[in-house]
Design a protein around this motif. Structure first.
Motif, PDB file in Angstrom:
ATOM      1  N   GLN A  94      38.487  -0.599 -31.711  1.00 48.97           N
ATOM      2  CA  GLN A  94      37.031  -0.583 -31.842  1.00 48.97           C
ATOM      3  C   GLN A  94      36.480  -1.886 -32.407  1.00 48.97           C
ATOM      4  OE1 GLN A  94      36.969   2.802 -34.450  1.00 48.97           O
ATOM      5  NE2 GLN A  94      36.388   4.227 -32.818  1.00 48.97           N
ATOM      6  N   ALA A  95      37.365  -2.749 -32.891  1.00 49.05           N
ATOM      7  CA  ALA A  95      36.932  -3.946 -33.607  1.00 49.05           C
ATOM      8  C   ALA A  95      36.977  -5.212 -32.759  1.00 49.05           C
ATOM      9  CB  ALA A  95      37.791  -4.137 -34.863  1.00 49.05           C
ATOM     10  N   THR A  96      37.248  -5.104 -31.462  1.00 49.95           N
ATOM     11  CA  THR A  96      37.220  -6.284 -30.605  1.00 49.95           C
ATOM     12  C   THR A  96      35.770  -6.690 -30.336  1.00 49.95           C
ATOM     13  OG1 THR A  96      37.141  -5.034 -28.536  1.00 49.95           O
ATOM     14  CG2 THR A  96      39.330  -5.503 -29.459  1.00 49.95           C
ATOM     15  N   ILE A  97      35.564  -7.904 -29.911  1.00 49.38           N
ATOM     16  CA  ILE A  97      34.205  -8.363 -29.610  1.00 49.38           C
ATOM     17  C   ILE A  97      33.553  -7.533 -28.503  1.00 49.38           C
ATOM     18  CG2 ILE A  97      33.035 -10.258 -28.398  1.00 49.38           C
ATOM     19  CD1 ILE A  97      34.129 -12.151 -30.441  1.00 49.38           C
ATOM     20  N   PRO A  98      34.218  -7.251 -27.381  1.00 55.79           N
ATOM     21  CA  PRO A  98      33.555  -6.421 -26.367  1.00 55.79           C
ATOM     22  C   PRO A  98      33.207  -5.024 -26.875  1.00 55.79           C
ATOM     23  CG  PRO A  98      35.412  -7.598 -25.406  1.00 55.79           C
ATOM     24  CD  PRO A  98      35.502  -7.791 -26.886  1.00 55.79           C
ATOM     25  N   ALA A  99      34.093  -4.410 -27.659  1.00 53.80           N
ATOM     26  CA  ALA A  99      33.825  -3.067 -28.170  1.00 53.80           C
ATOM     27  C   ALA A  99      32.655  -3.077 -29.149  1.00 53.80           C
ATOM     28  CB  ALA A  99      35.075  -2.502 -28.836  1.00 53.80           C
ATOM     29  N   LEU A 100      32.584  -4.086 -30.001  1.00 49.56           N
ATOM     30  CA  LEU A 100      31.486  -4.160 -30.965  1.00 49.56           C
ATOM     31  C   LEU A 100      30.171  -4.511 -30.271  1.00 49.56           C
ATOM     32  CD1 LEU A 100      33.308  -5.898 -33.952  1.00 49.56           C
ATOM     33  CD2 LEU A 100      32.458  -3.534 -33.855  1.00 49.56           C
ATOM     34  N   ALA A 101      30.232  -5.292 -29.197  1.00 52.61           N
ATOM     35  CA  ALA A 101      29.018  -5.585 -28.426  1.00 52.61           C
ATOM     36  C   ALA A 101      28.479  -4.307 -27.785  1.00 52.61           C
ATOM     37  CB  ALA A 101      29.312  -6.640 -27.361  1.00 52.61           C
ATOM     38  N   ALA A 102      29.374  -3.481 -27.253  1.00 56.45           N
ATOM     39  CA  ALA A 102      28.948  -2.215 -26.656  1.00 56.45           C
ATOM     40  C   ALA A 102      28.355  -1.302 -27.724  1.00 56.45           C
ATOM     41  CB  ALA A 102      30.132  -1.539 -25.969  1.00 56.45           C
ATOM     42  N   TRP A 103      28.978  -1.263 -28.898  1.00 62.91           N
ATOM     43  CA  TRP A 103      28.429  -0.449 -29.998  1.00 62.91           C
ATOM     44  C   TRP A 103      27.045  -0.950 -30.389  1.00 62.91           C
ATOM     45  CZ3 TRP A 103      26.446  -1.542 -34.723  1.00 62.91           C
ATOM     46  CH2 TRP A 103      26.202  -0.451 -35.566  1.00 62.91           C
ATOM     47  N   THR A 104      26.852  -2.265 -30.439  1.00 62.79           N
ATOM     48  CA  THR A 104      25.563  -2.833 -30.838  1.00 62.79           C
ATOM     49  C   THR A 104      24.474  -2.462 -29.834  1.00 62.79           C
ATOM     50  OG1 THR A 104      26.725  -4.680 -31.898  1.00 62.79           O
ATOM     51  CG2 THR A 104      24.380  -4.951 -31.504  1.00 62.79           C
ATOM     52  N   GLU A 105      24.808  -2.437 -28.561  1.00 56.02           N
ATOM     53  CA  GLU A 105      23.833  -1.983 -27.565  1.00 56.02           C
ATOM     54  C   GLU A 105      23.416  -0.538 -27.825  1.00 56.02           C
ATOM     55  OE1 GLU A 105      23.984  -3.012 -23.410  1.00 56.02           O
ATOM     56  OE2 GLU A 105      25.780  -4.221 -23.769  1.00 56.02           O
ATOM     57  N   ARG A 106      24.370   0.302 -28.228  1.00 52.98           N
ATOM     58  CA  ARG A 106      24.027   1.694 -28.533  1.00 52.98           C
ATOM     59  C   ARG A 106      23.151   1.767 -29.784  1.00 52.98           C
ATOM     60  NH1 ARG A 106      29.490   2.129 -27.153  1.00 52.98           N
ATOM     61  NH2 ARG A 106      30.203   2.621 -29.269  1.00 52.98           N
ATOM     62  N   PHE A 107      23.405   0.894 -30.739  1.00 46.29           N
ATOM     63  CA  PHE A 107      22.555   0.836 -31.933  1.00 46.29           C
ATOM     64  C   PHE A 107      21.117   0.501 -31.549  1.00 46.29           C
ATOM     65  CE2 PHE A 107      20.533  -2.012 -35.039  1.00 46.29           C
ATOM     66  CZ  PHE A 107      20.364  -1.126 -36.106  1.00 46.29           C
ATOM     67  N   VAL A 108      20.932  -0.490 -30.686  1.00 51.66           N
ATOM     68  CA  VAL A 108      19.590  -0.879 -30.257  1.00 51.66           C
ATOM     69  C   VAL A 108      18.894   0.281 -29.550  1.00 51.66           C
ATOM     70  CG1 VAL A 108      18.279  -2.431 -28.747  1.00 51.66           C
ATOM     71  CG2 VAL A 108      20.162  -3.333 -30.127  1.00 51.66           C
ATOM     72  N   GLU A 109      19.648   1.012 -28.750  1.00 53.54           N
ATOM     73  CA  GLU A 109      19.066   2.157 -28.047  1.00 53.54           C
ATOM     74  C   GLU A 109      18.571   3.207 -29.029  1.00 53.54           C
ATOM     75  OE1 GLU A 109      20.319   5.524 -24.687  1.00 53.54           O
ATOM     76  OE2 GLU A 109      21.748   3.983 -25.298  1.00 53.54           O
ATOM     77  N   VAL A 110      19.395   3.517 -30.050  1.00 47.68           N
ATOM     78  CA  VAL A 110      19.002   4.508 -31.050  1.00 47.68           C
ATOM     79  C   VAL A 110      17.849   3.989 -31.903  1.00 47.68           C
ATOM     80  CG1 VAL A 110      19.786   5.845 -33.046  1.00 47.68           C
ATOM     81  CG2 VAL A 110      21.308   5.524 -31.092  1.00 47.68           C
ATOM     82  N   LEU A 111      17.820   2.699 -32.136  1.00 49.64           N
ATOM     83  CA  LEU A 111      16.754   2.097 -32.934  1.00 49.64           C
ATOM     84  C   LEU A 111      15.393   2.307 -32.294  1.00 49.64           C
ATOM     85  CD1 LEU A 111      16.542   0.398 -35.583  1.00 49.64           C
ATOM     86  CD2 LEU A 111      16.604  -1.634 -34.139  1.00 49.64           C
ATOM     87  N   GLY A 112      15.386   2.466 -30.976  1.00 50.50           N
ATOM     88  CA  GLY A 112      14.135   2.772 -30.292  1.00 50.50           C
ATOM     89  C   GLY A 112      13.340   1.563 -29.876  1.00 50.50           C
ATOM     90  N   ASN A 113      14.044   0.506 -29.407  1.00 52.23           N
ATOM     91  CA  ASN A 113      13.332  -0.689 -28.967  1.00 52.23           C
ATOM     92  C   ASN A 113      12.809  -0.564 -27.537  1.00 52.23           C
ATOM     93  OD1 ASN A 113      12.616  -3.495 -29.704  1.00 52.23           O
ATOM     94  ND2 ASN A 113      13.937  -4.041 -27.991  1.00 52.23           N
ATOM     95  N   GLY A 114      13.173   0.529 -26.854  1.00 52.82           N
ATOM     96  CA  GLY A 114      12.737   0.708 -25.468  1.00 52.82           C
ATOM     97  C   GLY A 114      13.305  -0.353 -24.549  1.00 52.82           C
ATOM     98  N   ASN A 115      12.502  -0.815 -23.607  1.00 50.28           N
ATOM     99  CA  ASN A 115      12.931  -1.852 -22.669  1.00 50.28           C
ATOM    100  C   ASN A 115      12.484  -3.245 -23.085  1.00 50.28           C
ATOM    101  OD1 ASN A 115      14.174  -0.006 -20.867  1.00 50.28           O
ATOM    102  ND2 ASN A 115      12.158   0.525 -20.018  1.00 50.28           N
ATOM    103  N   ARG A 116      12.023  -3.368 -24.315  1.00 46.87           N
ATOM    104  CA  ARG A 116      11.539  -4.665 -24.787  1.00 46.87           C
ATOM    105  C   ARG A 116      12.702  -5.630 -25.024  1.00 46.87           C
ATOM    106  NH1 ARG A 116       7.878  -2.947 -29.803  1.00 46.87           N
ATOM    107  NH2 ARG A 116       9.649  -1.533 -30.063  1.00 46.87           N
ATOM    108  N   PRO A 117      12.454  -6.938 -24.949  1.00 44.96           N
ATOM    109  CA  PRO A 117      13.514  -7.916 -25.181  1.00 44.96           C
ATOM    110  C   PRO A 117      14.086  -7.817 -26.594  1.00 44.96           C
ATOM    111  CG  PRO A 117      11.620  -8.947 -24.143  1.00 44.96           C
ATOM    112  CD  PRO A 117      11.184  -7.576 -24.548  1.00 44.96           C
TER     113      PRO A 117
END
Length: 273
Positions: A71-94
């Motif tokens: 879970q600690a590789t760069i690709p895995a953490l990048a995927a986790w960060t995308e899920r964080f942004v989704e939960v944060l509720g930024n919508g489709n904004r940049p």
């Protein structure tokens, strides 16, 4: 500046933020440290009309959970960060991105691979090319060394690392503030997983896409960094289009600890443009 917690993958995730939720999101990523790296610049960035969010990765800082090496590789953490942004509720904004240390590797990966709209990237004393892992991290990739390393050993190593990375004398109270998360064995195990997974092939693989990207990139570098040498930043701006290097003199691996006002001003100009 306030700290909040939301659940990502069912795990409470902590983040620092300031400003208005309607403002453009500026996601600030840490590496082998935690969100404390970005704390000195958060309020100034918010005053410029941005919404800075400094998240603690799973098992780091004030977030719950515990990272495994997978879970600690760069690709895995990048995927986790995308899920964080989704939960944060930024919508489709940049999403504007900035990364420090291994967090800069995560940010580079998201910049060229993410489904998110990432128009600008800032890297602060970041891993890149084959600049990493540092010898102090590389040794933990030896299974025998990792198995023989206790939480107390990692806490002592983190104390030495923070002391050097700050690039200036620090009172004991400040050091204790930085080191507080690593007093939890769960956090030290997550850090060890990140060290075991540290691999420069992830950043080397991104170089062709970075060279092909016309988007703007800003590099901010503490010149006295002994972990991530400024020579790699110089190479980056020579080879990667639309990139610029800001040197922070008399600063180490965590330049926000010594030049927060100057760094905040440069980030305001870059992300506000």
């Amino acid at each position: 500046m306030r700290r909040f917690s939301i659940e990502v993958d069912g795990v409470p995730t902590s983040y620092l933020t300031a400003g208005n939720t309607d403002h453009p999101l500026l996601l600030l990523l840490h590496g082998t440290y935690w969100s404390r790296v970005w704390e000195p610049v958060l309020e100034s960035l918010a005053q410029s009309g941005l919404r800075p969010v400094a998240v603690d990765l799973p098992g780091f800082g004030r977030s719950d959970g515990e990272l495994t090496p997978e879970q600690a590789t760069i690709p895995a953490l990048a995927a986790w960060t995308e899920r964080f942004v989704e939960v944060l509720g930024n919508g489709n904004r940049p999403v504007l991105l900035a990364g420090h240390d291994i967090g800069g590797g995560i940010a580079q990966h998201m910049f060229v691979n993410a489904k998110l709209d990432v128009p600008r990237l800032a890297l602060m004393n970041s891993v890149m090319y084959d600049s990493w892992p540092a010898p102090t991290v590389l040794r933990f990739r030896d299974p025998a060394v990792a198995a023989a390393t206790s939480p107390a050993d990692i806490l002592a190593a983190r104390r030495q690392s923070v002391t050097l990375a700050l690039g200036r004398p620090a009172e004991e109270s400040e050091l204790q503030d930085w080191l507080d998360p690593w007093k939890d064995p769960r956090v030290t195990r997550s850090w060890l997983s990140m060290a075991i997974s540290a691999d420069s092939r992830y950043t080397l693989a991104l170089v062709p896409a970075l060279k092909a990207s016309p988007k703007s990139k800003l590099l901010i570098w503490g010149e006295d960094d002994s972990f991530q040498k400024v020579e790699f930043a110089e190479r980056f701006v020579q080879e990667i289009p639309n990139s610029r290097l800001i040197r922070i003199y008399k600063a180490g691996h965590i330049p926000t600890a010594t030049a927060s006002e100057a760094i905040a001003a440069e980030m305001q100009k870059f992300f506000g443009a």
